[in-house]
Design an enzyme around this catalytic site. Structure first.
Site, short mmCIF file in Angstrom:
data_model
loop_
_atom_site.label_atom_id
_atom_site.label_comp_id
_atom_site.label_asym_id
_atom_site.label_seq_id
_atom_site.Cartn_x
_atom_site.Cartn_y
_atom_site.Cartn_z
N CYS A 79 46.23 26.15 93.61
CA CYS A 79 46.43 25.22 92.50
C CYS A 79 46.11 23.78 92.91
CB CYS A 79 47.84 25.36 91.92
SG CYS A 79 48.01 24.57 90.29
N HIS A 187 47.82 30.87 90.49
CA HIS A 187 48.97 31.03 91.39
C HIS A 187 49.10 32.49 91.78
CE1 HIS A 187 50.91 27.03 91.13
NE2 HIS A 187 50.39 27.00 89.92
N GLU A 189 51.04 33.75 93.93
CA GLU A 189 52.46 34.05 94.17
C GLU A 189 53.22 34.31 92.88
OE1 GLU A 189 52.51 29.66 93.30
OE2 GLU A 189 51.12 31.11 94.18
#
Length: 217
Positions: A79, A187, A189
């Site tokens: 990001c 993202h 994650e």
């Protein structure tokens, strides 16, 4: 061990939790010595480019990231990290790290989706990738998988580095890099199984690279 760079820019904890879920040894750190000893470095972040650059410079981490890149250590930007690896950003008219050739631009106002509906800024939600070139990070992931995005700016790296694109109002680069230095606008994650697989692929690349380096000594 993977080092997660700590420069007070947001989502380090969510990255650590994702890696811990995978059983990957990791640590959040701002210590250049820990960065140097790590098998690989993850450079996450959310927020504004100018503020992030100030925080990196104050901690000496801008220089540390340049050292990581020069050593050829595996590096993954996420990001904001993806954006400020480039040379400049339209956000705050910031001069950024310049590790990778390219610039970061703001999405245009009043964008439209392909079906004619509004595409508000920021781009927030789930979207897919269109692979442009092979990338080990995407190994074993269904090409139809979607990933989580939250951003108002998009990256324009050197075209030879583009690995995948995404369409939202316009088609933009969502994954770039080569030779162990990669950056994702989305993202991983926060992207469920596909994102976890991507992070696992990054760790496996780091682990194998470390083993090969030891055998070469």
């Amino acid at each position: 061990m993977l080092a997660i760079l700590d420069y007070k820019a947001g989502n380090q904890t969510s990255v650590r939790r994702a890696l811990e879920h995978l059983g990957v040894p990791c640590a959040i750190t701002a210590d250049p010595a820990m960065l140097e000893s790590a098998a690989g470095v993850i450079f996450p972040g959310v927020g504004a480019a100018g503020q992030a650059m100030s925080a990196l410079a104050e901690a000496g981490l801008d220089k540390a990231l340049h050292h990581v890149a020069r050593r050829g250590q595996p590096l993954l930007g996420i990001c904001l990290g993806c954006q400020i690896l480039l040379e400049s950003s339209e956000e705050n008219a910031a001069k950024t790290l310049g590790i990778v050739p390219g610039v970061c631009r703001r999405f245009e106002d009043h964008m439209r989706q392909e079906d004619g509906s509004a595409a508000p800024v920021p781009h927030m939600g789930w979207n897919s990738l269109e692979a442009v070139a092979p990338c080990v990070l995407l190994d074993g992931i269904d090409p139809a998988s979607e990933y989580y995005f939250v951003h108002s700016y998009y990256v324009e790296p050197d075209p030879s580095l583009v690995l995948a694109t995404t369409t939202y109002g316009r088609t933009f680069c969502s994954l770039y890099g080569r030779d162990g230095l990669w950056a994702a606008q989305f993202h991983p994650e926060k992207s469920g199984r596909p994102g976890l697989r991507l992070l696992g692929n990054f760790y496996e690349y780091c682990r194998q690279s470390r083993q090969e380096a030891r055998h070469a000594q």
